[in-house]
Design a protein around this motif. Structure first.
Motif, PDB file in Angstrom:
ATOM      1  N   LEU A  33       0.891  -1.307  -0.147  1.00 42.95           N
ATOM      2  CA  LEU A  33      -0.058   0.038   0.133  1.00 42.95           C
ATOM      3  C   LEU A  33       0.554   1.280  -0.083  1.00 42.95           C
ATOM      4  CD1 LEU A  33      -2.738  -0.949   2.570  1.00 42.95           C
ATOM      5  CD2 LEU A  33      -3.195  -0.681  -0.160  1.00 42.95           C
ATOM      6  N   CYS A  60       1.017   7.074  -6.465  1.00 43.66           N
ATOM      7  CA  CYS A  60       0.340   7.847  -6.702  1.00 43.66           C
ATOM      8  C   CYS A  60       0.786   9.697  -6.586  1.00 43.66           C
ATOM      9  CB  CYS A  60      -1.135   7.773  -5.639  1.00 43.66           C
ATOM     10  SG  CYS A  60      -1.996   6.591  -6.019  1.00 43.66           S
ATOM     11  N   PHE A  64      -1.139  -2.604  -9.531  1.00 44.23           N
ATOM     12  CA  PHE A  64      -0.374  -3.689  -8.561  1.00 44.23           C
ATOM     13  C   PHE A  64      -1.275  -4.847  -8.931  1.00 44.23           C
ATOM     14  CE2 PHE A  64       0.884   0.286  -6.877  1.00 44.23           C
ATOM     15  CZ  PHE A  64       2.441  -0.051  -6.637  1.00 44.23           C
ATOM     16  N   ARG A 123      -1.950  -7.514  -6.611  1.00 46.66           N
ATOM     17  CA  ARG A 123      -2.961  -7.174  -5.568  1.00 46.66           C
ATOM     18  C   ARG A 123      -3.668  -5.893  -5.694  1.00 46.66           C
ATOM     19  NH1 ARG A 123      -0.979  -8.167  -0.651  1.00 46.66           N
ATOM     20  NH2 ARG A 123       1.088  -7.703  -1.434  1.00 46.66           N
ATOM     21  N   THR A 134      -4.369  -3.473  -3.869  1.00 53.54           N
ATOM     22  CA  THR A 134      -3.846  -2.334  -3.147  1.00 53.54           C
ATOM     23  C   THR A 134      -4.651  -0.819  -3.145  1.00 53.54           C
ATOM     24  OG1 THR A 134      -2.379  -1.493  -5.126  1.00 53.54           O
ATOM     25  CG2 THR A 134      -1.495  -3.201  -3.625  1.00 53.54           C
ATOM     26  N   LEU A 135      -5.859  -1.103  -2.984  1.00 49.80           N
ATOM     27  CA  LEU A 135      -6.624   0.027  -2.873  1.00 49.80           C
ATOM     28  C   LEU A 135      -6.498   0.513  -1.283  1.00 49.80           C
ATOM     29  CD1 LEU A 135      -9.839  -0.893  -4.766  1.00 49.80           C
ATOM     30  CD2 LEU A 135      -7.915   0.664  -5.356  1.00 49.80           C
ATOM     31  N   PHE A 136      -6.682   1.515  -0.893  1.00 53.78           N
ATOM     32  CA  PHE A 136      -6.444   2.133   0.417  1.00 53.78           C
ATOM     33  C   PHE A 136      -7.563   1.734   1.352  1.00 53.78           C
ATOM     34  CE2 PHE A 136      -4.009   5.358  -1.743  1.00 53.78           C
ATOM     35  CZ  PHE A 136      -2.892   4.527  -1.735  1.00 53.78           C
ATOM     36  N   PRO A 137      -7.859   0.780   2.091  1.00 49.43           N
ATOM     37  CA  PRO A 137      -8.999   0.071   2.935  1.00 49.43           C
ATOM     38  C   PRO A 137      -9.648   1.119   3.788  1.00 49.43           C
ATOM     39  CG  PRO A 137      -7.034  -0.910   3.893  1.00 49.43           C
ATOM     40  CD  PRO A 137      -6.339  -0.266   2.810  1.00 49.43           C
ATOM     41  N   HIS A 138      -8.999   2.113   4.072  1.00 46.38           N
ATOM     42  CA  HIS A 138      -9.765   2.883   4.965  1.00 46.38           C
ATOM     43  C   HIS A 138     -10.472   4.334   4.340  1.00 46.38           C
ATOM     44  CE1 HIS A 138      -5.831   4.454   4.224  1.00 46.38           C
ATOM     45  NE2 HIS A 138      -5.823   5.857   4.872  1.00 46.38           N
ATOM     46  N   MET A 139     -10.117   4.285   2.885  1.00 44.55           N
ATOM     47  CA  MET A 139     -10.725   5.273   2.212  1.00 44.55           C
ATOM     48  C   MET A 139     -11.944   4.809   1.289  1.00 44.55           C
ATOM     49  SD  MET A 139      -7.374   7.286   0.679  1.00 44.55           S
ATOM     50  CE  MET A 139      -5.970   7.629   1.805  1.00 44.55           C
ATOM     51  N   PHE A 145      -7.111  10.316  -4.526  1.00 43.90           N
ATOM     52  CA  PHE A 145      -5.742  10.340  -3.814  1.00 43.90           C
ATOM     53  C   PHE A 145      -4.787  10.925  -4.509  1.00 43.90           C
ATOM     54  CE2 PHE A 145      -2.020   8.622  -1.947  1.00 43.90           C
ATOM     55  CZ  PHE A 145      -2.082   9.210  -0.534  1.00 43.90           C
ATOM     56  N   PRO A 146      -4.490  10.580  -5.832  1.00 41.65           N
ATOM     57  CA  PRO A 146      -3.331  11.087  -6.584  1.00 41.65           C
ATOM     58  C   PRO A 146      -3.499  12.822  -7.047  1.00 41.65           C
ATOM     59  CG  PRO A 146      -4.193   8.993  -7.475  1.00 41.65           C
ATOM     60  CD  PRO A 146      -5.124   9.434  -6.385  1.00 41.65           C
ATOM     61  N   ARG A 175     -16.573   1.223   0.257  1.00 43.23           N
ATOM     62  CA  ARG A 175     -15.199   0.962   0.939  1.00 43.23           C
ATOM     63  C   ARG A 175     -14.846  -0.193  -0.178  1.00 43.23           C
ATOM     64  NH1 ARG A 175     -13.075   4.172   4.853  1.00 43.23           N
ATOM     65  NH2 ARG A 175     -14.733   5.160   5.555  1.00 43.23           N
ATOM     66  N   ALA A 206     -13.207  -2.897   0.122  1.00 42.84           N
ATOM     67  CA  ALA A 206     -13.485  -4.382   0.661  1.00 42.84           C
ATOM     68  C   ALA A 206     -14.925  -4.925   0.358  1.00 42.84           C
ATOM     69  CB  ALA A 206     -13.447  -4.649   2.282  1.00 42.84           C
ATOM     70  N   GLN A 207     -15.821  -3.946  -0.255  1.00 44.28           N
ATOM     71  CA  GLN A 207     -17.190  -4.015  -0.335  1.00 44.28           C
ATOM     72  C   GLN A 207     -17.457  -4.453  -1.974  1.00 44.28           C
ATOM     73  OE1 GLN A 207     -18.680  -0.506   1.305  1.00 44.28           O
ATOM     74  NE2 GLN A 207     -20.132  -1.567   2.487  1.00 44.28           N
ATOM     75  N   ARG A 222      -7.599   4.810 -10.365  1.00 42.04           N
ATOM     76  CA  ARG A 222      -6.674   5.676  -9.579  1.00 42.04           C
ATOM     77  C   ARG A 222      -5.599   6.082 -10.421  1.00 42.04           C
ATOM     78  NH1 ARG A 222      -4.787   3.043  -4.194  1.00 42.04           N
ATOM     79  NH2 ARG A 222      -3.640   1.687  -5.617  1.00 42.04           N
TER      80      ARG A 222
END
Lengths: 272, 367
Positions: A166, A173, B90, B92, B94-99, B107-108, B139, B141-142, B155
Motif C-alpha cells: 500500500l 500516486c 499492482f 493485488r 492495493t486500494l487504501f482500505p480506510h478510504m 488520492f493522486p 469501501r 472491501a465491499q 486511480r
C-alpha cells in the motif's frame, strides 16, 4: 452423546481451576478495596464500618495531590515521547535499510532485560550530576527508556500486519514518504499506536523502582510517595490510593479494549 | 516545434543496457528496449525472468546497477517513484482500505494539490471510464476482485499520466473475468492513448493484448516483436518453446546454411527433412528442430516423409490431437483442425508425417 456427561464434568473442573487461579491472583488487589473504606486510623481487615474519609483525606493532602499530578504529567509526557520515538524506531526497523539493525534491536530490548534496579542506580548517578533528579524532564526521560520497548513491539506487530504494498501504491500516486505515512500508514496502524501509548502511560504511571531513586524530597512520583507513607504512617489513605490506582489502570485497559473493538468493527463493516 | 515533438514523445520509454544484480544473480542482464508513445507493450517471461524487475525500475521501486531509463527523452533512472508521474496498477489491488472508492481515486489528485471540487469531478469521471459510476461511496472491501482492480486502474489514470505500468494486474481474477478485463483494458488504452507496459507470465494474455511483446528469460531479452512475429518466427529456442505449443526434435544439419535459408536436417532415428535455418549452421552441426503441432501433416499414401505410429487420438471438438511416436522413440503432438477435411487417423495406425520447410525452424545448438 454418551461422552457428553464426563466431558462436561471435565470442562467444569478445568473452569473451576481457572477461576480459582484468577481469584488467587486478584485477591490481594481486591482486599485493598474494603480496607480503604474502614473508619479506623489503621489498616484493618475486615473493616469495622464504611467511610470515605480516607479518600477525602487523600484529596485534602497537598503532598498526595502533588505526587499524583506529577505522576500524571510524567505519564502523559512519557506516553507522547515513547510513542513518537517508538513508532519511528519500529518503522526504521521494518522499512529502513538500517546498518547494525541487530544491535539496534538489542538496544531496544535492553531495558526489559537489564534489572530495573541496575538501571535505576545508573540513572540516579547520571541524573544527580546533571541535576535532573526530581524533575519532569528527568522522569520523562527515564520512563521513556522503560516504555520504549513495549511501544516498539506493539507498533512492530501492527506494521507486520500492514500491507507494505500500500505504501508503494501511495508513492506511485505521487505521495512523498511523509504524505504516505500520514495518509496511508498511520491511519492503518493507528489501533496499534493507540494501545502502545496506553501501555507507555501505564508503565510510567506505576513505575516504582526507577522513580524511587530519581525522586527528590519535594518532587516525587505517586509510587514513591506510597513507599514513604508505608514507612512513616501506615494510614488507610494508602489503601484508598491503591484502590484508585487499580481503578485507573482498569479504566485505561478498558479504554484500549473499546478502541480496539471499534477499530475491528470498522474493519468488519468494510469487508461486510 | 521542439515543444510539439516533446509532447508527441512524452510517453515513450527507452531502457538502455539495464542490469540489476541480486548477489551473484543477474535479475536483469543488459536489457535495452524502446517503447513507443501510445504503445501497448507486454513484458512476458517465466518467474525469475526479470520482467518485474524491469517494471519496478521504470516505476522507481528498484534502482539498476547499470544502464539508464529515459521517459520522453528525460533521464529518470534515479528519480524517486513519487516524482515520475507514472500510473501503476499492482498485482493485488492495493486500494487504501480506510478510504472510499472515490477517495482512493482522488488520492493522486490530492497529492498534486488539486482543490476538493475538481478532485471530486475528475475522480467521478475516472470512475465512469471504468464503468463503476454507482460505487463511489463504497469501501474497497465491499467490491468484488474485478471491481477493485477497475478502481485501481481508475486511480492510476486519474491524473492523466503518459504511461501506465501494470504488474500482472489480472492474475488474481478468475478466467472469465480475466478475459473480459483483457479486452476492457485494451479498449481503455486505445481510448485514452496511453503507453502501457504490462507484465505477465501468461503468453495468451500477452499475445491478445499487446502491440509488441518482449520475451524475457534469465534476465535477458530473447525477442521483441509483434505477437504474430513471435509465434511465426521465433528467434530463439526459448521463444519457440515458450510461445504456443512446440515439438522439439534433435538432429544435424545436412549442409551449411545462412539465417533464413532452407536447410536439410538429418533427424535422430529418421531421414533428412526440409527446414529453415534460424541461425548460421555448418554442415554436420547439431540443431534442434521446432515444429508446431498444427503445422504437422499426415501425408496420403506412399508419400515420402517421417513414418510414425499413432499412440493416442484425443478428440476435443474443434480439433483432434494425435500423440505420435516416430522412429528413435521421438514423441510428437499433431493437431488436426476439425472441418478442414484433413486426413485423420486412429490409435495404432502407422502414418507418414510431413511439413512445409518454412514451418520447421532449425536452431543451432551451442556445442
Amino acid at each position: 452423546m454418551s461422552g457428553g456427561a464426563p466431558n462436561r464434568a471435565g470442562r467444569m473442573a478445568v473452569n473451576a481451576a481457572a477461576y480459582a487461579v484468577t481469584v488467587f491472583l486478584l485477591l490481594p488487589t481486591l482486599i485493598i478495596i474494603p480496607m480503604s473504606v474502614g473508619p479506623e486510623r489503621f489498616l484493618r481487615f475486615p473493616p469495622a464500618g464504611f467511610s470515605l474519609r480516607w479518600y477525602a483525606e487523600y484529596f485534602r493532602d497537598p503532598d498526595w495531590v502533588a505526587a499524583t499530578l506529577f505522576s500524571l504529567e510524567v505519564a502523559l509526557l512519557t506516553a507522547l515521547c515513547a510513542t513518537v520515538a517508538g513508532t519511528m524506531l519500529a518503522l526504521a526497523l521494518v522499512r529502513g535499510r538500517l546498518p547494525g539493525r541487530g544491535l539496534v534491536e538489542l538496544l531496544v530490548v535492553g531495558p526489559v532485560i537489564v534489572p530495573h534496579v541496575a538501571l535505576a542506580v545508573a540513572m540516579f548517578l547520571v541524573f544527580e550530576r546533571l541535576r535532573l533528579t526530581g524533575t519532569l524532564l528527568g522522569f520523562t526521560m527515564a520512563h521513556t527508556v522503560l516504555a520504549l520497548p513495549f511501544v516498539v513491539f506493539t507498533v512492530l506487530a501492527a506494521l507486520y500486519r500492514f500491507d507494505a504494498e500500500l505504501e508503494r501504491a501511495a508513492l506511485s500516486c505521487g505521495a512523498g514518504r511523509l504524505a504516505t505515512f500520514r495518509h496511508v500508514t498511520l491511519p492503518l496502524i493507528a489501533p496499534g499506536v493507540v494501545s502502545a501509548a496506553l501501555f507507555a502511560f501505564i508503565i510510567s504511571f506505576d513505575e516504582p523502582v526507577v522513580s524511587f531513586f530519581i525522586s527528590a524530597l519535594d518532587r516525587k512520583s505517586l509510587p514513591r510517595k506510597m513507599f514513604e507513607d508505608i514507612d512513616y504512617n501506615i494510614s488507610p489513605t494508602l489503601a484508598a490510593v491503591a484502590t484508585m490506582l487499580t481503578a485507573l489502570t482498569v479504566l485505561a485497559l478498558l479504554l484500549g479494549f473499546v478502541l480496539k473493538r471499534a477499530a475491528e468493527r470498522r474493519a468488519a463493516a468494510r469487508s461486510g | 516545434m521542439r515543444k510539439l515533438d516533446a509532447d508527441r514523445n512524452a510517453g515513450s520509454i527507452s531502457i538502455e543496457g539495464l542490469t540489476r544484480r541480486f548477489g551473484a544473480v543477474h535479475a536483469v542482464d543488459g536489457v535495452s528496449l524502446d517503447i513507443r508513445a501510445g504503445e501497448f507493450l507486454a513484458l512476458l517471461g517465466p518467474s525469475g525472468s526479470g520482467k518485474t524487475t524491469i517494471l519496478m525500475s521504470i516505476a522507481g521501486f528498484e534502482y539498476p546497477d547499470e544502464g539508464r531509463i529515459l521517459l520522453g527523452g528525460e533521464d529518470i533512472t534515479w528519480l524517486p517513484p513519487n516524482r515520475r508521474n507514472l500510473g501503476m496498477v499492482f498485482q493485488r489491488y492495493t486500494l487504501f482500505p480506510h478510504m472510499s472508492v472515490l477517495e482512493n481515486i482522488a488520492f493522486p489528485l490530492k497529492m498534486r494539490g488539486l482543490g476538493r471540487a475538481e478532485r471530486e469531478e475528475r475522480a467521478r469521471a475516472a470512475l465512469r471510464t471504468v464503468r463503476l459510476d454507482q460505487l463511489g461511496e463504497r469501501r474497497p472491501a465491499q467490491l468484488s476482485g474485478g471491481q477493485q482492480q477497475r478502481v485501481a486502474i481508475a486511480r492510476a489514470i486519474v491524473y492523466r499520466p503518459r504511461v501506465l505500468l501494470m504488474d500482472e494486474p489480472l492474475s488474481a481474477l478468475d478466467k472469465n473475468l480475466r478475459e473480459e478485463m483483457q479486452i476492457e483494458i485494451k479498449h481503455l488504452q486505445r481510448e485514452i492513448g496511453i503507453t502501457v507496459v504490462f507484465v505477465t507470465h501468461d503468453q495468451t494474455e500477452a499475445l491478445t493484448m499487446a502491440d509488441r511483446v518482449a520475451v524475457l528469460d534469465h534476465g535477458r531479452l530473447q525477442q521483441l516483436g509483434a505477437p504474430r512475429e513471435l509465434y511465426e518466427a521465433p528467434q530463439t529456442e526459448f521463444v519457440a518453446g515458450f510461445i504456443g505449443e512446440t515439438n522439439f526434435w534433435s538432429g544435424s544439419a545436412a549442409a551449411a546454411a545462412a539465417p533464413g535459408e532452407a536447410v536439410g536436417v538429418r533427424l535422430e532415428g529418421s531421414g533428412v527433412m526440409p527446414a529453415l535455418a534460424v541461425s548460421r549452421v555448418a554442415a554436420g552441426d547439431r540443431v534442434r528442430l521446432a515444429l508446431r503441432p498444427e503445422r504437422l501433416r499426415i501425408l496420403p499414401g506412399a508419400a515420402e516423409g517421417v513414418p510414425a505410429l499413432v499412440t493416442e487420438a484425443i478428440y476435443a471438438g474443434n480439433a483432434t490431437t494425435l500423440m505420435l511416436e516416430a522412429a528413435g522413440g521421438q514423441v510428437l503432438r499433431l493437431r488436426i483442425p476439425a472441418g478442414a477435411g484433413l486426413p485423420e487417423a486412429v490409435a495404432g495406425e502407422a502414418v507418414t508425417l510431413g511439413w512445409q520447410a518454412a514451418d520447421a525452424r532449425a536452431f543451432g545448438v551451442a556445442p
